[in-house]
Design a protein around this motif. Sequence first.
Motif, PDB file in Angstrom:
ATOM      1  N   SER A 541       4.974  34.148   4.757  1.00 52.66           N
ATOM      2  CA  SER A 541       5.674  33.601   5.886  1.00 52.66           C
ATOM      3  C   SER A 541       4.709  33.063   7.048  1.00 52.66           C
ATOM      4  N   PHE A 542       4.714  32.055   7.592  1.00 50.42           N
ATOM      5  CA  PHE A 542       3.852  31.803   8.753  1.00 50.42           C
ATOM      6  C   PHE A 542       4.769  31.461  10.071  1.00 50.42           C
ATOM      7  N   GLY A 543       4.040  31.847  11.079  1.00 52.05           N
ATOM      8  CA  GLY A 543       4.647  31.589  12.447  1.00 52.05           C
ATOM      9  C   GLY A 543       3.648  30.737  13.003  1.00 52.05           C
ATOM     10  N   ILE A 544       3.933  29.758  14.109  1.00 55.51           N
ATOM     11  CA  ILE A 544       2.952  28.848  14.906  1.00 55.51           C
ATOM     12  C   ILE A 544       3.167  28.952  15.978  1.00 55.51           C
ATOM     13  N   ALA A 545       2.200  29.219  17.087  1.00 54.63           N
ATOM     14  CA  ALA A 545       2.610  29.005  18.378  1.00 54.63           C
ATOM     15  C   ALA A 545       1.283  28.278  19.103  1.00 54.63           C
ATOM     16  N   VAL A 546       1.626  27.547  20.141  1.00 52.71           N
ATOM     17  CA  VAL A 546       0.628  26.712  20.782  1.00 52.71           C
ATOM     18  C   VAL A 546       0.509  27.073  22.387  1.00 52.71           C
ATOM     19  N   SER A 547      -0.528  27.171  22.787  1.00 53.71           N
ATOM     20  CA  SER A 547      -0.890  27.919  24.174  1.00 53.71           C
ATOM     21  C   SER A 547      -0.172  26.878  25.204  1.00 53.71           C
ATOM     22  N   GLU A 548       0.160  27.594  26.346  1.00 48.69           N
ATOM     23  CA  GLU A 548       0.593  26.811  27.503  1.00 48.69           C
ATOM     24  C   GLU A 548      -0.329  27.437  28.565  1.00 48.69           C
ATOM     25  N   PRO A 549      -0.658  26.563  29.745  1.00 46.11           N
ATOM     26  CA  PRO A 549      -1.376  27.181  30.997  1.00 46.11           C
ATOM     27  C   PRO A 549      -0.656  28.430  31.495  1.00 46.11           C
ATOM     28  N   GLY A 550      -1.443  29.521  31.589  1.00 49.97           N
ATOM     29  CA  GLY A 550      -1.299  30.824  32.147  1.00 49.97           C
ATOM     30  C   GLY A 550      -0.707  31.707  31.085  1.00 49.97           C
ATOM     31  N   ASP A 555       1.699  37.658  25.092  1.00 47.97           N
ATOM     32  CA  ASP A 555       2.927  36.563  24.987  1.00 47.97           C
ATOM     33  C   ASP A 555       2.434  35.614  23.830  1.00 47.97           C
ATOM     34  N   PHE A 556       1.256  35.123  23.904  1.00 41.70           N
ATOM     35  CA  PHE A 556       0.750  34.122  22.804  1.00 41.70           C
ATOM     36  C   PHE A 556       1.053  34.637  21.400  1.00 41.70           C
ATOM     37  N   LEU A 557       0.416  35.908  21.375  1.00 44.49           N
ATOM     38  CA  LEU A 557       0.537  36.193  19.841  1.00 44.49           C
ATOM     39  C   LEU A 557       1.959  36.587  19.756  1.00 44.49           C
ATOM     40  N   ASN A 558       2.660  37.233  20.640  1.00 43.14           N
ATOM     41  CA  ASN A 558       4.028  37.363  20.307  1.00 43.14           C
ATOM     42  C   ASN A 558       4.950  36.461  20.006  1.00 43.14           C
ATOM     43  N   ARG A 559       4.606  35.294  20.507  1.00 41.30           N
ATOM     44  CA  ARG A 559       5.335  33.772  20.133  1.00 41.30           C
ATOM     45  C   ARG A 559       5.292  33.558  18.760  1.00 41.30           C
ATOM     46  N   ALA A 560       3.931  33.729  18.367  1.00 42.93           N
ATOM     47  CA  ALA A 560       3.645  33.426  16.834  1.00 42.93           C
ATOM     48  C   ALA A 560       4.198  34.512  15.750  1.00 42.93           C
ATOM     49  N   ASP A 561       4.156  35.806  16.381  1.00 40.17           N
ATOM     50  CA  ASP A 561       4.683  36.613  15.824  1.00 40.17           C
ATOM     51  C   ASP A 561       6.360  36.381  15.393  1.00 40.17           C
ATOM     52  N   GLN A 562       7.048  36.181  16.648  1.00 40.55           N
ATOM     53  CA  GLN A 562       8.522  35.960  16.555  1.00 40.55           C
ATOM     54  C   GLN A 562       8.841  34.779  15.430  1.00 40.55           C
ATOM     55  N   ALA A 563       8.039  33.804  15.594  1.00 38.70           N
ATOM     56  CA  ALA A 563       7.965  32.639  14.677  1.00 38.70           C
ATOM     57  C   ALA A 563       8.145  33.025  13.223  1.00 38.70           C
ATOM     58  N   MET A 564       6.876  34.012  12.773  1.00 44.92           N
ATOM     59  CA  MET A 564       6.718  34.419  11.605  1.00 44.92           C
ATOM     60  C   MET A 564       7.889  35.270  11.130  1.00 44.92           C
ATOM     61  N   LEU A 565       8.681  35.913  12.185  1.00 44.61           N
ATOM     62  CA  LEU A 565       9.662  36.623  11.713  1.00 44.61           C
ATOM     63  C   LEU A 565      11.054  35.891  11.590  1.00 44.61           C
ATOM     64  N   GLU A 566      11.005  34.922  12.162  1.00 45.09           N
ATOM     65  CA  GLU A 566      12.318  33.727  12.014  1.00 45.09           C
ATOM     66  C   GLU A 566      11.995  33.117  10.630  1.00 45.09           C
ATOM     67  N   ALA A 567      10.845  33.014  10.218  1.00 44.83           N
ATOM     68  CA  ALA A 567      10.539  32.212   8.924  1.00 44.83           C
ATOM     69  C   ALA A 567      10.795  33.360   7.907  1.00 44.83           C
ATOM     70  N   LYS A 568      10.593  34.631   7.990  1.00 43.50           N
ATOM     71  CA  LYS A 568      11.156  35.529   7.152  1.00 43.50           C
ATOM     72  C   LYS A 568      12.781  35.807   7.160  1.00 43.50           C
ATOM     73  N   ARG A 569      13.295  35.652   8.101  1.00 36.68           N
ATOM     74  CA  ARG A 569      14.782  35.716   8.202  1.00 36.68           C
ATOM     75  C   ARG A 569      15.563  34.624   7.581  1.00 36.68           C
ATOM     76  N   THR A 570      14.786  33.297   7.481  1.00 33.05           N
ATOM     77  CA  THR A 570      15.433  32.257   7.111  1.00 33.05           C
ATOM     78  C   THR A 570      14.873  32.060   5.573  1.00 33.05           C
ATOM     79  N   GLY A 571      14.382  32.882   4.930  1.00 37.14           N
ATOM     80  CA  GLY A 571      14.068  32.590   3.533  1.00 37.14           C
ATOM     81  C   GLY A 571      12.816  32.950   2.914  1.00 37.14           C
TER      82      GLY A 571
END
Length: 583
Positions: A541-550, A555-571
Amino acid sequence: MEPIYWNCIIAHGITAFSYFGIPILIGIFFIKTKATVPSKFWLAFLLSGGFILFCGFHHLLAVLEPHSPVSLLHLGVLDVMAFISLSTLLYLMPTVYQILKAIARFQEDNRELEGRLQMQRLFLDNGPFIAYIKDEQSRMLYYNNLVQSRFSVDPQEWLGKTDIEFLANLQQARQIIENDQMVLKTLRPLKLIEEVNMPGNDQPCYWLSFKFPFNDYATGANRLGGFSIDITESIETERLLIDLNQELEERTLKSEAKKRELIYLSDMADMLYSCESENDVYQVVGLTCSKLFPNMSGCICVIANSKNYVEMNSIWGGETRSKEIFSKSECWALLRGKFNLLSPHNSGLICSHLIQPVSGANLCVPLFAQGGVVGILYIHTLEEITPEEQQLSEIIARTLGFTLNNLSIKQRLTHDNLRDGMTQLFNQNYMQTITEQRLAEAERSGQTLSVIFLDIDNFKSYNSRYGHLTANIALQGLAKLLLKSIRSFDIACRWGGEEFVIVMPNMTLETLRKRVEQIRVDVEQMQLKDGDQILESITASFGIAVSEPGITVKDFLNRADQAMLEAKRTGKNRVMEYVNTYT
């Protein structure tokens, strides 16, 4: 009497039914939840079950036996008992099930924890370093297998003892305890070199030690942890270089020429200390040789990685009289492991790599590094090569060999500090550092940085099916696939366990989606083998995050981790992008 009789029969029947139902219900729930009773509670469990069953038999016999008159008080007690027994049975049905589910879950967590602890013990016991734990009085609480083998001690022999009690050199032991206490008092880690004599060896052994404090949450006491790496060879090599420089200094005091030689060699030693690659080392030595032997020409010839041929490297002094590429058998210095001099006054062996016609003086000096000959230092001159120049060339060759050894040790230690031992990908510490740098570069250039968090699906069951050693093949196979799938400047790391992270700079979101989706498909289609056995395929399962200024690295890694966990939860086995609706 008839109502009273049937009242007694019904009361005894309900009570017997409840008493029999309770252990049966508990047994069914044990089977369903797969919970187990710890061995130390078996006797109490059996006695309690026996008591309840025999109480049930007692009331069952009361139903079957002839009726005897009872008082109203006795009848009231029987009714209350029947009501309480039946209520207990009904109440226990959901309650016991939940309790046993919790017990089963707790036991499963314990087994998983024991597995992790076993993996940690295997890591500590089989690592190429000394590992130990001490209490606040510097008494040994744990030491790994390398300590046992290097000091010839049993697993329990040093436990509860201080260094003064088991080290032969009391001064060394006191110094180690003093270092331990400094860490425990300041509660700050300490990196230093410690000297410890090995049993049966009068020569000192030097250890690069990393000591750090931590808290034992079970007792609340402070503990000292330590790792030590044997760097005796590196220290001895450094001392040999120092002794060599001192020897050269004494000789160079005889003349100005010798003084210049000392300056050149000192500069060479300083530059060699800063070299990061073998090519840098060869260039430094070539530059130094051009200064030390101004009327000569030469080169460094290095055995190729394939070990099948020798190639020329770092030429100085104009045209050389050697082939650029030749076999090892064409040089007597490589064959014999000692210098070979051919000159007008020394009719030595003629090396086949010399260009015909052979003229002047030709000197081949073998280079020793990493336990063998790795090449030669070749010098040519139309004049004679003096014994002093020959000795100087041997000193340069030895220094070059020592430097190559040190460089190999340095590169190995750097590799071990930055890489994950199993997959050879970068480790978590390096990933966090390089991500912070890449975020700063992206923000400065006005570009974006992408991070992908991926986790192997159902890896615990994969481990349970094949075992940890075979399951490691899946981790290694995934690591190789990731390295093939990313660009040369992308960075892949093993985050921990079955989790991986990829950092990709300067990539559009659409290209990123396609790239990650292709990686997902490649993982799904990857074939894994353990010898001739074909293993079950894996998905991730893959989670993607794109950086924002500042944005911060965390937080950057946590966003990708959250997206990956969402991929886990949704199948699972899918790619998800981070969006601000995640909580």
